[in-house]
Structure formats: structure tokens, C-alpha cells
Motif scaffolding. Structure first.
Motif, PDB file in Angstrom:
ATOM      1  N   CYS A  10      39.163  42.657  42.034  1.00  0.00           N
ATOM      2  CA  CYS A  10      40.218  42.455  40.830  1.00  0.00           C
ATOM      3  C   CYS A  10      39.108  41.446  39.766  1.00  0.00           C
ATOM      4  O   CYS A  10      38.228  40.752  40.334  1.00  0.00           O
ATOM      5  N   PHE A  12      39.549  39.968  36.835  1.00  0.00           N
ATOM      6  CA  PHE A  12      40.335  39.268  36.299  1.00  0.00           C
ATOM      7  C   PHE A  12      39.876  38.069  36.189  1.00  0.00           C
ATOM      8  O   PHE A  12      39.881  37.479  34.668  1.00  0.00           O
ATOM      9  N   CYS A  13      39.234  37.311  36.762  1.00  0.00           N
ATOM     10  CA  CYS A  13      38.565  35.906  37.334  1.00  0.00           C
ATOM     11  C   CYS A  13      37.443  35.722  38.208  1.00  0.00           C
ATOM     12  O   CYS A  13      37.745  36.769  39.016  1.00  0.00           O
ATOM     13  N   TYR A  16      37.637  36.511  42.382  1.00  0.00           N
ATOM     14  CA  TYR A  16      37.564  38.625  42.359  1.00  0.00           C
ATOM     15  C   TYR A  16      37.962  39.095  43.557  1.00  0.00           C
ATOM     16  O   TYR A  16      37.783  39.157  44.910  1.00  0.00           O
ATOM     17  N   CYS A  17      39.111  38.861  43.975  1.00  0.00           N
ATOM     18  CA  CYS A  17      40.380  38.961  45.175  1.00  0.00           C
ATOM     19  C   CYS A  17      40.360  41.101  45.634  1.00  0.00           C
ATOM     20  O   CYS A  17      40.485  41.619  44.587  1.00  0.00           O
ATOM     21  N   CYS A  45      47.202  36.926  42.164  1.00  0.00           N
ATOM     22  CA  CYS A  45      48.090  36.523  41.301  1.00  0.00           C
ATOM     23  C   CYS A  45      48.905  37.174  40.333  1.00  0.00           C
ATOM     24  O   CYS A  45      48.471  38.980  40.635  1.00  0.00           O
TER      25      CYS A  45
END
Ligand code: SF4
Length: 380
Positions: A10, A12-13, A16-17, A45
Motif C-alpha cells: 500500500c 497510502f502512507c 507500506y503495508c 487500515c
């Protein structure tokens, strides 16, 4: 109909999941945490899980559009749009000067190694001081407080292996980015659970009965904007009970006596009336934190959106420092860097260097530059 699943991460933030994305006929359908990932263990999340909706929403802009005199938007070729924008910017600079042009880079800009540098270089070519990013709206108080207070070259204690962690106004079980010393962004709930099983005590200060508060050893349901009162009372108790690291303070802390005099009025009873946390709980939190050998107080975005946020961040730094929760000579530094060369760490203070108000001041509200950027709050 073809359906495939792709392993990726990810953007998005900064957490980095690791995620798995189901794609059907070229469209992302589902995002879930990659349970097979040994580091993240399946954590995501809500922001990561809603990415398919964000990519496929009919309201999304799929082509270059230009606003017409009527207010409606009409498609325009990218090349024509770029030429028109360049011409308009040149006109603005000629008429009003470089400061009439501002650049804003949001969190997504930081997830693209080229975008952030290209945006900054483009902005510098304009010669305007009006450079904004999400950094000055997300946690500016932490940066300002750190720059006033100073830091420790060797870094603070890590979360893993600590005896205590105090989280003030952040909820890493639901949304990550906690400062170093808090739960790592990799599957934070599992990290908290594992450390608590090992013996860590978790203190949460939050007006909300948040998800992490539900799992805490002690939840301090503080009145909004009264974090400084709670922290001052804890610091007062810790110093009066000699739970602080006196040797560390004697060697590395300036103005110790002056500071402790400032928190003297914050008795548990006075603080309880003001911040809404029972005096017994304030004392218990101070005992848990002060008696621990390792572990720090951390915060996140929440208190940065609250009044007295710089003071809150400053007092978090004071609490950690008075208790000497920093890495000493010979200790292992967690995560010294992977993609960038590891920088040397020393067991020494990095003195204050004010990050606020060095450069030009904003025209709106007269706010100063923070770390070379104008505060995004002036755009609202
Ligand atoms: S914490 Fe959320 S937004 Fe950040 S990388 Fe993970 S899933 Fe994405």
C-alpha cells in the motif's frame, strides 16, 4: 471474466503495508492485508482497504479537464493543458511575482521516489517561498518541539523489548504512523499483544475509548487539550519520587531545577480537576512509567490537531528525557537504515536548533516557515 490476485504494498502512507489485491477484468476489486507476509502479518487500515473504491469511483478524474466559462469541465489534451498552464504561470509571475505561485505535495507524493524531488525542483525553479506539504499539517508540533528541545543522536528506546509504552492521542491499532518508540507499523496490534504478553505495560491517554485504549493496561481519559496538564502532573510525581534518571539529567539536561519549579503547581488533585483523569490514575501512570527501565511516551497526529500541541510534544520529550529513555553506548540501534547508508549514532545530545520561523512569514496569519516549508494551515 478473469480474476487474478497480486501481492504488492500500500502506498497510502509511510507504513507500506503488504497487501493482496484481487483484480477482475483489469479492475481492482478487493484489498486485504497479506497474511503470509512475515513482517506485516496481514495488517491494513481502512485507508488501504478502500483503495479499490478510490481507483474505480465514477467520480474520479480519468482525463485532463479544463474549466469552461460556464463552470463546466471539458476534456483537453495533456499537451495543450501543460502549455496553457505554463503560459498562465508565467503571466502570474510577471504580474505578481514568484510568491503568487504555490506548490502543495500531499502524502501520496512521498510514496513516489521521483514525484517529491521533481515537485521540489520545479518549485525551486519558480523562486517562490510558498512550498507546502502534508508534513506541516500532520505533525508540525512534534518537529517544532524537537527543534526547541534537542534530540539524542543514539535515538530513543525501541518498542520491542520495552517495559512500558505510553501513547498520547494516537490509535495505532486502527491507523499507523506513530513516532519511533511506539508500536512499529508492521501489524501494530500483534506487536502490542505480543509485548504485553511478555510483560509490557501500555498507558493510553486519549479522550476517546479508542481501540488501543481498550487493550491498554491503563486508559487515561483526558479532557481534550489538557494533555500538558496530565503530563506535567506525571513529571512532577516522577521527579518528587526520585523515579527519574538523576545521573542522566545531571549530565545532559539544562535548566532542570527551573523546569521542575514550573511543574510544581501540577499536583495530582489539581491536575485531576483540570484534565478529568482521577488523581489515583495519574499517580499510577507516573509510577508505571517512572519505575520502568525501558520504553518511551509517543504521540501521533491527534494532539497536533489540538490546542497547546507544541507544549504537549515538548512535555513528551521532557518525560522521556528525565527518565533517560535513550540508547546508551554499546546498545543496539533498531533499524539504522536499509536503503540509505546507516549514519553513525553517538550517545550524545544534539542541541536545539529552532525549526520554526527562520524563513519568510506567511501573508495570511503571519505564520513562519517550518523546516523550509510554509505551514499548510495558512491555506485553509
Ligand atoms: S497503515 Fe493503512 S494507509 Fe498506511 S500503508 Fe498500511 S494500509 Fe496503507
Amino acid at each position: 471474466m478473469s480474476k487474478t490476485t497480486h501481492k504488492t504494498f500500500c502506498r497510502f502512507c509511510h507504513a507500506y503495508c503488504a497487501i493482496e489485491v484481487d483484480v477482475e477484468d483489469g479492475r481492482p476489486i478487493t484489498v486485504r492485508g497479506d497474511a503470509s507476509d512475515p513482517v506485516y502479518g496481514g495488517y491494513t487500515c481502512i485507508k488501504g482497504r478502500q483503495l479499490p473504491e478510490q481507483h474505480t469511483t465514477p467520480k474520479g478524474v480519468r482525463e485532463t479537464l479544463k474549466r469552461q466559462a460556464s463552470g463546466d469541465f471539458e476534456p483537453i489534451s495533456v499537451h495543450t493543458a501543460m502549455d496553457e498552464i505554463a503560459e498562465k504561470i508565467q503571466q502570474l509571475i510577471a504580474q505578481y511575482g514568484p510568491r503568487s505561485v504555490a506548490t502543495y505535495v500531499g502524502s501520496f507524493g512521498y510514496q513516489n521516489s521521483a514525484a517529491i524531488h521533481v515537485a521540489k525542483a520545479w518549485h525551486q525553479s519558480v523562486g517562490s517561498p510558498s512550498y507546502y506539504t502534508s508534513v506541516t499539517i500532520d505533525q508540525p508540533s512534534r518537529k517544532i518541539a524537537q527543534s526547541q528541545f534537542g534530540t539524542w543522536s543514539g535515538g530513543t528506546h525501541a518498542f520491542t523489548g520495552a517495559d512500558v509504552c505510553m501513547m498520547i492521542g494516537n490509535n495505532p491499532v486502527v491507523s499507523m504512523y506513530t513516532q519511533f518508540g511506539g508500536p512499529p507499523p508492521f501489524s501494530p496490534y500483534a506487536r502490542i499483544r505480543d509485548e504485553m504478553k511478555r510483560g509490557m505495560k501500555v498507558i493510553v491517554a486519549d479522550p476517546r475509548q479508542s481501540e488501543v485504549a481498550n487493550r491498554a493496561t491503563l486508559h487515561l481519559q483526558v479532557t481534550p487539550a489538557e494533555d500538558p496538564t496530565l503530563l506535567s502532573a506525571m513529571i512532577r510525581y516522577i521527579v518528587r519520587e526520585n523515579l527519574h534518571d538523576a545521573a542522566f539529567c545531571a549530565e545532559h539536561v539544562d535548566n532542570f531545577a527551573e523546569f521542575t519549579a514550573l511543574v510544581e503547581p501540577f499536583t495530582p488533585d489539581y491536575a485531576a480537576k483540570r484534565c478529568g483523569v482521577p488523581a489515583a490514575d495519574i499517580i499510577q501512570a507516573a509510577q508505571i512509567f517512572g519505575e520502568a527501565k525501558r520504553g518511551v511516551a509517543v504521540s501521533g497526529t491527534g494532539p497536533n490537531m489540538s490546542p497547546r500541541s507544541i507544549l504537549t510534544m515538548h512535555l513528551i520529550g521532557v518525560l522521556n528525557t528525565l527518565c533517560g529513555r535513550v540508547n546508551r553506548v554499546g546498545e543496539r540501534v533498531a533499524n539504522p537504515g536499509v536503503l540509505q547508508p546507516a549514519r553513525p549514532r553517538y550517545a550524545e545530545v544534539i542541541g536545539p536548533e529552532h525549526a520554526y520561523g527562520k524563513g519568510p512569514w506567511s501573508r495570511v496569519r503571519g505564520l513562519g516557515e517550518i523546516l523550509g516549508e510554509m505551514p499548510t494551515a495558512t491555506l485553509s
